[in-house]
Design an enzyme around this catalytic site. Structure first.
Site, mmCIF file in Angstrom:
data_model
loop_
_atom_site.group_PDB
_atom_site.id
_atom_site.type_symbol
_atom_site.label_atom_id
_atom_site.label_comp_id
_atom_site.label_asym_id
_atom_site.label_seq_id
_atom_site.Cartn_x
_atom_site.Cartn_y
_atom_site.Cartn_z
ATOM 1 N N PRO A 132 0.817 -1.219 0.000
ATOM 2 C CA PRO A 132 0.000 0.000 0.000
ATOM 3 C C PRO A 132 0.852 1.271 0.000
ATOM 4 O O PRO A 132 0.506 2.258 -0.644
ATOM 5 C CB PRO A 132 -0.834 -0.128 1.281
ATOM 6 C CG PRO A 132 -0.926 -1.599 1.524
ATOM 7 C CD PRO A 132 0.358 -2.188 1.020
ATOM 8 N N ILE A 161 -1.782 -7.094 -6.231
ATOM 9 C CA ILE A 161 -1.166 -8.355 -6.650
ATOM 10 C C ILE A 161 -2.105 -9.120 -7.588
ATOM 11 O O ILE A 161 -3.223 -9.506 -7.207
ATOM 12 C CB ILE A 161 -0.764 -9.203 -5.422
ATOM 13 C CG1 ILE A 161 0.154 -8.380 -4.489
ATOM 14 C CG2 ILE A 161 -0.097 -10.509 -5.860
ATOM 15 C CD1 ILE A 161 1.377 -7.734 -5.148
ATOM 16 N N GLY A 346 -20.391 7.074 -31.749
ATOM 17 C CA GLY A 346 -21.282 6.681 -30.649
ATOM 18 C C GLY A 346 -21.197 5.189 -30.348
ATOM 19 O O GLY A 346 -21.273 4.759 -29.186
ATOM 20 N N GLU A 369 3.723 -3.033 -13.490
ATOM 21 C CA GLU A 369 5.135 -3.441 -13.668
ATOM 22 C C GLU A 369 6.039 -2.216 -13.858
ATOM 23 O O GLU A 369 7.020 -2.258 -14.620
ATOM 24 C CB GLU A 369 5.274 -4.488 -14.761
ATOM 25 C CG GLU A 369 4.537 -5.763 -14.335
ATOM 26 C CD GLU A 369 4.839 -6.974 -15.150
ATOM 27 O OE1 GLU A 369 5.978 -7.130 -15.581
ATOM 28 O OE2 GLU A 369 3.903 -7.776 -15.343
ATOM 29 N N THR A 371 5.343 2.234 -13.494
ATOM 30 C CA THR A 371 4.653 3.263 -14.277
ATOM 31 C C THR A 371 5.572 3.712 -15.416
ATOM 32 O O THR A 371 6.797 3.508 -15.367
ATOM 33 C CB THR A 371 4.338 4.500 -13.404
ATOM 34 O OG1 THR A 371 5.592 5.046 -12.960
ATOM 35 C CG2 THR A 371 3.463 4.146 -12.214
#
Ligand code: COS
Length: 384
Positions: A132, A161, A346, A369, A371
């Site tokens: 986190p 994960i 659309g 994996e 940024t």
């Protein structure tokens, strides 16, 4: 043979296997993709199909029951599957990501224990690095492992994960020497999912790749034997980085597959769709979009295949090339899928057509994996 052709050559048997996978993707995987996305349901049936067709054996050497066909062939397969369904492509990608630490650094005993059962598709792995509070900066992880009675006891919570709740085992990174400094004193462990103290925590509700469960595995004093250490104690950060240097090619291949799938769909649509009395692909506004989309796919493929060939040749600078391939292909996937939605107008914006799913699936390839900002950092470091 030209210098370029020597960089990567696709042998006949690999081209044949690619064609087989393409057919399987078109006939068996594509028809399931909308339902997998809508229901956010892990496709156990398609996993079985990939295993029966030897596709899950692609990340492994023949001595461990795999196809031994190398990185380029593996990522051609990821690309073909991702054209039809990015969630299903992730099943193959994670089969590589979660086993690379063992393949690259594991003891012969660990390799024999885990790799053949992954090559056959019997077992699925997971790669548990992020937390986190430690995403782009895994060197700041909080998970700890301490030695007790000759075993290791692991405590911590991981985040984002892939394969949570599906995986038979997790490769978990934990700090074993808190005094060693940032990104050091980390060790990699194999933790089987049936060990006491392991539990499946929060599962995420995601924008895309909804057929693949992502979330928090929780380790509360989970005991593993010393044999479950992957590589050397204290060298886990290198295990993680070396793994990502290779596995990022899978993300590039997934992104490329999504982009090519969206381009092909938009081109077919533009041929059929008529406005002002003619097919919309007779208008330059649409032709130019399709031309740019196809060009970005082709350029991404060249970079990806070259990077794969470098891994297969054992070149030293693969980290730079995998970062460049991941960066380019994922950015291309976003640009291309946004344009595919525009070509369909659309119809592109509604669930009945697949390009909105492709757009949503593409976004994660710029994030996971590492940024794309991290990829730029990795590339820039090689230029100093
Ligand atoms: N291969 C092998 N070893 C590597 C390596 C690589 N690609 N990159 C770094 N290392 C080694 C370094 O050589 C250094 O070793 P020593 O202790 O012997 O000096 C050690 O690892 C620490 O390296 P560094 O100081 O560069 O670590 P940082 O914390 O600065 O790492 C980056 C920075 C950005 C490279 C790293 O944090 C990273 O890749 N972040 C993204 C993580 C990610 O992709 N997360 C996605 C989740 S996994 S799905």
């Amino acid at each position: 043979m030209s210098a370029l052709a020597e960089l990567y050559t696709i042998p006949r048997e690999h081209a044949d296997f690619r064609d087989t996978i393409r057919q399987i993707a078109r006939e068996r995987i594509a028809p399931r993709a909308a339902e997998i996305d809508e229901q956010a349901a892990y496709p156990h049936d398609l996993r079985r199909l990939l295993s029966e067709q030897d596709i899950l054996g692609l990340p492994f050497d023949t001595e461990h029951g795999g196809t031994g066909s190398g990185t380029l062939m593996l990522n051609i397969a990821v690309e073909e599957i991702a054209k039809a369904c990015a969630s299903t492509a992730l099943i193959l990608m994670i089969q590589e990501l979660g086993t690379l630490p063992i393949k690259l650094f594991g003891s012969p005993e660990l390799k024999d224990r885990f790799l053949p059962r992954c090559a056959s598709g019997e077992w699925s792995p997971a790669f548990a690095l992020s937390e986190p509070e430690a995403g782009s900066d895994p060197g700041g992880m909080m998970t700890r492992a301490v030695q007790r009675d000759g075993e290791w006891e692991i405590t911590g919570t991981k985040n984002w994960i892939t394969n949570l709740g599906i995986a038979d085992f997790y490769v978990v990174f934990a700090v074993t020497d808190p005094g060693a400094g940032h990104s050091r004193g980390i060790t990699a462990f194999v933790v089987e999912a049936d060990r006491p103290g392991f539990s499946v925590g929060k599962l995420e509700h995601k924008l895309g790749i909804r057929g693949s469960p992502t979330g928090q595995p929780i380790f509360e004093g989970v005991r593993v034997p010393a044999d479950n250490v992957v590589g050397e104690v204290g060298e886990g950060f290198k295990v993680a980085m070396s793994t990502l240097d290779r596995s990022r090619l899978g993300v590039a291949a997934q992104a490329l597959g999504i982009a090519q799938g969206a381009t092909d769909y938009a081109a077919d649509y533009a041929r059929e769709r008529r406005q002002f009395g003619q097919p919309i692909n007779s208008f330059q506004a649409i032709q130019f979009k399709l031309a740019d989309m196809e060009t970005q796919c082709a350029a991404g493929r060249e970079l990806l295949y070259q990077a794969c060939a470098r891994v297969d040749r054992g070149d030293p600078d693969i980290g730079k090339y995998s970062a460049m391939a991941k960066l380019f292909c994922s950015d291309a996937a976003m640009r291309v899928t946004v344009e595919a939605v525009q070509v369909l107008g659309g119809y592109g914006y509604v669930k009945e057509y697949p390009v909105q799913r492709m757009l949503r699936d593409a976004k994660i390839t710029q994030i996971y994996e590492g940024t794309n900002e991290i990829q730029r950092l990795v590339i820039a470091r090689t230029l100093r």
